[in-house]
Design an enzyme around this catalytic site. Sequence first.
Site, short mmCIF file in Angstrom:
data_model
loop_
_atom_site.label_atom_id
_atom_site.label_comp_id
_atom_site.label_asym_id
_atom_site.label_seq_id
_atom_site.Cartn_x
_atom_site.Cartn_y
_atom_site.Cartn_z
N SER A 68 0.84 -1.34 0.05
CA SER A 68 -0.06 -0.05 0.19
C SER A 68 0.57 1.40 -0.04
O SER A 68 0.20 2.26 -0.20
CB SER A 68 -0.97 0.06 1.15
OG SER A 68 -2.05 -0.92 1.00
N LYS A 71 0.14 3.26 -2.93
CA LYS A 71 -0.96 4.11 -3.22
C LYS A 71 -0.31 5.73 -2.92
O LYS A 71 -1.38 6.51 -3.62
CB LYS A 71 -1.89 3.86 -2.01
CG LYS A 71 -2.46 2.62 -1.97
CD LYS A 71 -3.43 2.21 -0.86
CE LYS A 71 -3.94 0.63 -0.87
NZ LYS A 71 -4.76 0.28 0.62
N TYR A 195 -4.03 -2.62 -9.92
CA TYR A 195 -3.97 -2.45 -8.50
C TYR A 195 -2.88 -3.47 -8.10
O TYR A 195 -2.01 -2.97 -7.15
CB TYR A 195 -5.27 -2.32 -8.02
CG TYR A 195 -5.25 -2.42 -6.41
CD1 TYR A 195 -5.00 -1.15 -5.71
CD2 TYR A 195 -5.73 -3.46 -5.66
CE1 TYR A 195 -5.10 -1.08 -4.34
CE2 TYR A 195 -5.45 -3.38 -4.42
CZ TYR A 195 -5.09 -2.33 -3.53
OH TYR A 195 -5.22 -2.33 -2.23
N TYR A 243 -4.53 3.85 8.14
CA TYR A 243 -5.74 3.02 8.44
C TYR A 243 -6.20 3.51 9.44
O TYR A 243 -6.30 4.79 10.16
CB TYR A 243 -5.93 1.54 8.19
CG TYR A 243 -5.00 1.01 6.74
CD1 TYR A 243 -5.75 1.57 5.58
CD2 TYR A 243 -3.90 0.42 6.91
CE1 TYR A 243 -4.89 1.35 4.51
CE2 TYR A 243 -3.27 -0.05 5.76
CZ TYR A 243 -3.68 0.50 4.63
OH TYR A 243 -3.07 0.02 3.46
N VAL A 261 1.19 -3.82 3.73
CA VAL A 261 1.29 -4.91 4.57
C VAL A 261 2.30 -5.74 4.27
O VAL A 261 2.62 -7.01 4.85
CB VAL A 261 0.15 -5.71 4.21
CG1 VAL A 261 -1.37 -5.12 4.88
CG2 VAL A 261 -0.20 -6.17 2.76
N1 GLU Z 1 -2.43 -5.38 -1.70
C1 GLU Z 1 -2.99 -5.40 -0.34
C2 GLU Z 1 -4.36 -5.20 -0.44
O1 GLU Z 1 -4.94 -4.91 -1.31
C3 GLU Z 1 -2.48 -3.69 0.08
C4 GLU Z 1 -2.78 -3.76 1.70
C5 GLU Z 1 -2.04 -2.98 2.26
O2 GLU Z 1 -0.94 -2.97 1.95
O3 GLU Z 1 -2.46 -2.18 3.43
O4 GLU Z 1 -4.93 -6.11 0.31
#
Ligand code: GLU
Length: 315
Positions: A68, A71, A195, A243, A261
């Site tokens: 993430s 992003k 994505y 988050y 993650v």
């Molecule tokens: N590719 C992971 C997902 O979509 C990213 C989530 C993250 O890194 O927080 O679940």
Amino acid sequence: MAKAQPPLQLVLDEITECARASEAFGKVADYIPELAGVNPGQFAIAIARPGHPTLVAGDSDVPFSIQSVSKVFMLALALGKLGDQLWSRVGREPSGQSFDSMLLLELEKGYPRNPFINAGAIVTTDAVLQGSSPRETLGSLLRFIRAAAGDETIHINDRVAQSEIATGHRNFALAHYLRSHDNLKNPPELTLGTYFHQCAVEMTCTQLANAGLFLVGGSRTPRLVSEARIRRINALMMTCGHYDGSGDYAFRVGLPGKSGVGGGILSIVPGVASIAVWSPGLNHYGNSKLGTEAMEQLTTRTGWSVFGPHMTKGG
Ligand code: GLU
């Protein structure tokens, strides 16, 4: 005679020693099978400052899945393409929910709270994808990241992407739900394929710290987005980048940050530094456990915090 280490290097070495002594790693993200086997005992930290060599400690040359953290780069591309129109499709408020939650999306009729929770990131990727192919979109993303890091070797790990394509049922659910509200313009498979590949960008801690320099601002950093956008991206990282752990990160660390993650965190000291930390084990929010603790130690020792009272340039 050995050259005396600069104080900041000493701080990094001590933080790394402390992290290595800990066995309370947290839990590696095993919902993505390809990440389940990563050794949780690894730790790295790197600090990039404009006009200085990047300082590193630990496993700083081991590539990891940025997940993430990607992003942030996709958001920069989306703002470049759509400007403020992006906000008609995704909000700018913390969600207080887990990264992959469906809950608010249903209550708020397919309008995700922010571009960093999965639903909002999927919309952001969908917006960049519109009018181009996944290959072109991922090409633009890689070009952006490579230019930011000054490193042409940064790549996507296709095995990690395929692993998520095979098992990412929650993300498929989110994408279909968005589509039902007409907030996904491409077929869900196309947007999610893009994505998942974006999340599968692999970088070392050194590369990630360098790639974050464009968010530090000033004349000696790569000028990839405007100063106004730098402030906005940093604001979103502060309020939404961890988050439902974003408040805790702001309280403990005091800097904008984005977690993934894969166990990576990118944090920005505006005007001063870009910091990357990596430890694959996660806390209950899905953010790197030892990585967060290391960032807390670093900002406690350097005084780096956007909440003042004094922002120093560090040693
Ligand atoms: N590719 C992971 C997902 O979509 C990213 C989530 C993250 O890194 O927080 O679940």
